[in-house]
Design a protein around this motif. Structure first.
Motif, PDB file in Angstrom:
ATOM      1  N   GLY A  52       0.813  -1.214   0.000  1.00 47.26           N
ATOM      2  CA  GLY A  52       0.000   0.000   0.000  1.00 47.26           C
ATOM      3  C   GLY A  52       0.842   1.258   0.000  1.00 47.26           C
ATOM      4  N   VAL A  53       1.982   1.226   0.689  1.00 47.12           N
ATOM      5  CA  VAL A  53       2.896   2.379   0.669  1.00 47.12           C
ATOM      6  C   VAL A  53       3.392   2.623  -0.749  1.00 47.12           C
ATOM      7  N   TRP A  54       3.799   1.551  -1.438  1.00 43.35           N
ATOM      8  CA  TRP A  54       4.272   1.696  -2.819  1.00 43.35           C
ATOM      9  C   TRP A  54       3.179   2.275  -3.712  1.00 43.35           C
ATOM     10  N   VAL A  55       1.965   1.767  -3.547  1.00 39.72           N
ATOM     11  CA  VAL A  55       0.858   2.274  -4.354  1.00 39.72           C
ATOM     12  C   VAL A  55       0.650   3.758  -4.086  1.00 39.72           C
ATOM     13  N   GLY A  56       0.682   4.140  -2.810  1.00 35.53           N
ATOM     14  CA  GLY A  56       0.505   5.545  -2.470  1.00 35.53           C
ATOM     15  C   GLY A  56       1.579   6.428  -3.060  1.00 35.53           C
ATOM     16  N   LEU A  57       2.813   5.947  -3.075  1.00 35.48           N
ATOM     17  CA  LEU A  57       3.902   6.721  -3.669  1.00 35.48           C
ATOM     18  C   LEU A  57       3.718   6.828  -5.182  1.00 35.48           C
ATOM     19  N   ARG A 122       2.494  12.081  15.739  1.00 37.45           N
ATOM     20  CA  ARG A 122       3.121  13.060  14.844  1.00 37.45           C
ATOM     21  C   ARG A 122       3.024  12.611  13.393  1.00 37.45           C
ATOM     22  N   ALA A 123       1.988  11.883  13.067  1.00 34.16           N
ATOM     23  CA  ALA A 123       1.888  11.286  11.736  1.00 34.16           C
ATOM     24  C   ALA A 123       1.884  12.314  10.620  1.00 34.16           C
ATOM     25  N   ASN A 124       1.383  13.502  10.884  1.00 40.31           N
ATOM     26  CA  ASN A 124       1.271  14.506   9.821  1.00 40.31           C
ATOM     27  C   ASN A 124       2.591  15.200   9.508  1.00 40.31           C
ATOM     28  N   ASP A 125       3.514  15.217  10.485  1.00 41.50           N
ATOM     29  CA  ASP A 125       4.759  15.938  10.227  1.00 41.50           C
ATOM     30  C   ASP A 125       6.005  15.273  10.807  1.00 41.50           C
ATOM     31  N   GLY A 126       5.819  14.162  11.507  1.00 42.02           N
ATOM     32  CA  GLY A 126       6.948  13.593  12.221  1.00 42.02           C
ATOM     33  C   GLY A 126       7.750  12.548  11.483  1.00 42.02           C
ATOM     34  N   PHE A 127       7.182  11.946  10.432  1.00 39.31           N
ATOM     35  CA  PHE A 127       7.951  10.927   9.725  1.00 39.31           C
ATOM     36  C   PHE A 127       7.687  10.995   8.225  1.00 39.31           C
ATOM     37  N   ARG A 128       8.639  10.448   7.489  1.00 41.85           N
ATOM     38  CA  ARG A 128       8.533  10.432   6.035  1.00 41.85           C
ATOM     39  C   ARG A 128       8.887   9.040   5.525  1.00 41.85           C
ATOM     40  N   VAL A 129       8.323   8.703   4.389  1.00 36.43           N
ATOM     41  CA  VAL A 129       8.702   7.474   3.694  1.00 36.43           C
ATOM     42  C   VAL A 129       9.387   7.885   2.405  1.00 36.43           C
ATOM     43  N   VAL A 130      10.642   7.436   2.250  1.00 39.44           N
ATOM     44  CA  VAL A 130      11.452   7.875   1.113  1.00 39.44           C
ATOM     45  C   VAL A 130      11.937   6.663   0.327  1.00 39.44           C
ATOM     46  N   PRO A 131      11.651   6.581  -0.976  1.00 45.17           N
ATOM     47  CA  PRO A 131      12.222   5.498  -1.787  1.00 45.17           C
ATOM     48  C   PRO A 131      13.724   5.714  -1.958  1.00 45.17           C
ATOM     49  N   VAL A 132      14.509   4.699  -1.637  1.00 45.12           N
ATOM     50  CA  VAL A 132      15.963   4.781  -1.764  1.00 45.12           C
ATOM     51  C   VAL A 132      16.465   3.467  -2.345  1.00 45.12           C
ATOM     52  N   ARG A 133      17.087   3.529  -3.524  1.00 43.01           N
ATOM     53  CA  ARG A 133      17.697   2.348  -4.149  1.00 43.01           C
ATOM     54  C   ARG A 133      16.711   1.170  -4.204  1.00 43.01           C
ATOM     55  N   SER A 135      14.238   0.559  -2.452  1.00 41.88           N
ATOM     56  CA  SER A 135      13.740   0.169  -1.143  1.00 41.88           C
ATOM     57  C   SER A 135      13.029   1.368  -0.517  1.00 41.88           C
ATOM     58  N   LEU A 136      12.448   1.155   0.649  1.00 48.85           N
ATOM     59  CA  LEU A 136      11.742   2.227   1.343  1.00 48.85           C
ATOM     60  C   LEU A 136      12.435   2.523   2.666  1.00 48.85           C
ATOM     61  N   ARG A 137      12.671   3.801   2.901  1.00 44.85           N
ATOM     62  CA  ARG A 137      13.221   4.224   4.183  1.00 44.85           C
ATOM     63  C   ARG A 137      12.123   4.919   4.982  1.00 44.85           C
ATOM     64  N   TYR A 138      11.863   4.374   6.188  1.00 49.43           N
ATOM     65  CA  TYR A 138      10.889   4.975   7.084  1.00 49.43           C
ATOM     66  C   TYR A 138      11.661   5.903   8.021  1.00 49.43           C
ATOM     67  N   VAL A 199      13.974  -3.555   4.871  1.00 47.98           N
ATOM     68  CA  VAL A 199      14.699  -4.734   4.378  1.00 47.98           C
ATOM     69  C   VAL A 199      14.720  -5.841   5.421  1.00 47.98           C
ATOM     70  N   TRP A 200      14.991  -5.477   6.685  1.00 48.82           N
ATOM     71  CA  TRP A 200      15.029  -6.523   7.712  1.00 48.82           C
ATOM     72  C   TRP A 200      13.663  -7.173   7.877  1.00 48.82           C
ATOM     73  N   CYS A 201      12.601  -6.381   7.837  1.00 47.62           N
ATOM     74  CA  CYS A 201      11.263  -6.973   7.943  1.00 47.62           C
ATOM     75  C   CYS A 201      10.987  -7.920   6.784  1.00 47.62           C
ATOM     76  N   PHE A 202      11.499  -7.585   5.598  1.00 50.62           N
ATOM     77  CA  PHE A 202      11.307  -8.476   4.451  1.00 50.62           C
ATOM     78  C   PHE A 202      12.058  -9.791   4.665  1.00 50.62           C
TER      79      PHE A 202
END
Length: 234
Positions: A52-57, A122-133, A135-138, A199-202
């Motif tokens: 779902g994160v990938w779809v949202g991105l 802090r969901a609205n401003d405290g964290f970001r999901v960034v695609p990197v190589r 993969s996803l960085r939380y 990655v570790w969760c995967f």
């Protein structure tokens, strides 16, 4: 995890399917193994959240990204450090080790309260999901947290909570899972440090498939009764 929506979706679907069969087998053979048997199902749901994160991105939908990411992080930051110690305790016969495992579960509760809940707040401003190589960085660096703020010590506590109970399990097959969790954490930190959580969760999700083998090696109820009768025979 990494790569794409399709990989996360396929992985999640396979885990839920296999885990469901694993849980039914544990229910029939030895219900103490049910908490361990459902671990692949739970990892499957977590991977579906990441899909779902990938779809949202891909759709540039911040709401979908945030909602799916919070679902993914619930498993990563709150559920696993609680569930895995409890699951190991469920099959443990030694009282002292059960107490130790429950103590680790309380460490997991600490992560839920001091890491996950602040992220939600802090969901609205405290964290970001960034695609990197691929993969996803939380990135939760914008959220001041309790255990998480301990840095390396917090990571060590988390690793201990999820891996020590399986490593000390009376079932030697379950110990393999604990060793795999430690090894995959090391690889994720050394090679995929930029997207460690994802990655570790995967890797852990793939390792959880091993529990199907563990559960299928649990004796059938009739086998257990026959063994007990044989031991009782003169």
């Amino acid at each position: 995890m990494c790569l794409s929506t399709e990989v996360s979706l396929a992985t999640g679907t396979a885990l839920v399917t296999i885990g469901g069969h694993c849980a039914r087998t544990a229910w029939r053979r030895n219900r103490a193994y049910v908490p361990l048997a459902v671990v692949p199902v739970l990892f499957g749901v977590q991977q579906l959240f990441e899909a779902g994160v990938w779809v949202g991105l891909d759709r540039a939908s911040p709401v979908l990204v945030k909602t799916a990411a919070l679902g993914f992080l619930f498993f990563a930051a709150a559920l696993w450090p609680c569930w895995l110690p409890i699951a190991a305790a469920a099959i443990e016969e030694q009282r002292a080790k059960r107490k130790l495992f429950y103590a680790f579960a309380w460490v997991g509760v600490g992560f839920a309260l001091t890491v996950y809940l602040p992220v939600v707040a802090r969901a609205n401003d405290g964290f970001r999901v960034v695609p990197v190589r691929h993969s996803l960085r939380y990135d939760v660096s914008g959220v001041p947290t309790g255990v998480g703020a301990l840095g390396a010590l917090g990571q060590a506590l988390y690793l201990a909570a999820v891996s020590v109970p399986p490593l000390l399990s009376q079932d030697r097959r379950v110990r393999v899972l604990g060793a795999g969790l430690v090894a995959s954490a090391a690889v994720s930190e050394l090679v995929y440090w930029y997207a460690f959580t994802s990655v570790w969760c995967f890797f852990a999700a793939l390792l959880s498939l091993y529990l199907a083998f563990v559960v299928h090696r649990v004796p059938e109820p009739s086998d257990t009764r026959c063994s007990a009768n044989a031991l009782a025979a003169p």
